[in-house]
Enzyme design. Sequence first.
Site: not given
Ligand code: AMP
Length: 195
Positions: A13, A88, A127, A133, A144
């Site tokens: 994404k 989410r 990654r 990360r 996740r």
């Molecule tokens: P991402 O980069 O989108 O994979 O997000 C990394 C982490 O940020 C996720 O595993 C969650 O812990 C937190 N996170 C990101 N977006 C959300 C969301 N919309 N709601 C809750 N937690 C989020």
Amino acid sequence: MRLVLLGAPGSGKGTQAARLKTALGVPHISTGDLLRAAVAAGTALGVQAKAVMEAGRLVSDAIVLGMLEERLAQPDARAGFILDGYPRNLAQVQALDALLARTRQPLDAVVKLRVPSEAIIARTELRHKAEGRADDDPATVRKRLQVYTEQTAPVAEHYTRAGTLRVVDGVGTLDEVFARIMAALGKAPAAAAVR
Ligand code: AMP
């Protein structure tokens, strides 16, 4: 163009959003990036979010919605946006619907990138090595993916029922997947992207 990109962690994404941002001329808004910036800045909110993110769980809906509202209120988002990582769960779907109804900015499209879990695990491992990360380590990725199946998969089902979801095959080169997304949006990709 107001677009939501859905897909499991590591489905591409963020990579595609960076490309779409140029093609569509709207900002890429990633709630994960907003949260990582808050963690890096050491804000009170960032301190609260850090442990939750490192455990691969979801940060509270109220915190994420607050950050998103603030970001969407910035002038560049008036032209539209590519939303990555939000909504989410079903509560966030309702919150987004209410927010966009209030600001009279209905979504134009919801695109889901479909990538099998084996490919997700391989990509996040790469990654992890490249970017370091913390939440890309294999155990956290498994958590996740579980959170995605339990809480985020129903989001895609919601948009399927609403008739707005377009599913795109997320396996392929960056150019191939980009061209598929543009086609799903009814837009011809730039000549360079199709080759
Ligand atoms: P991402 O980069 O989108 O994979 O997000 C990394 C982490 O940020 C996720 O595993 C969650 O812990 C937190 N996170 C990101 N977006 C959300 C969301 N919309 N709601 C809750 N937690 C989020």
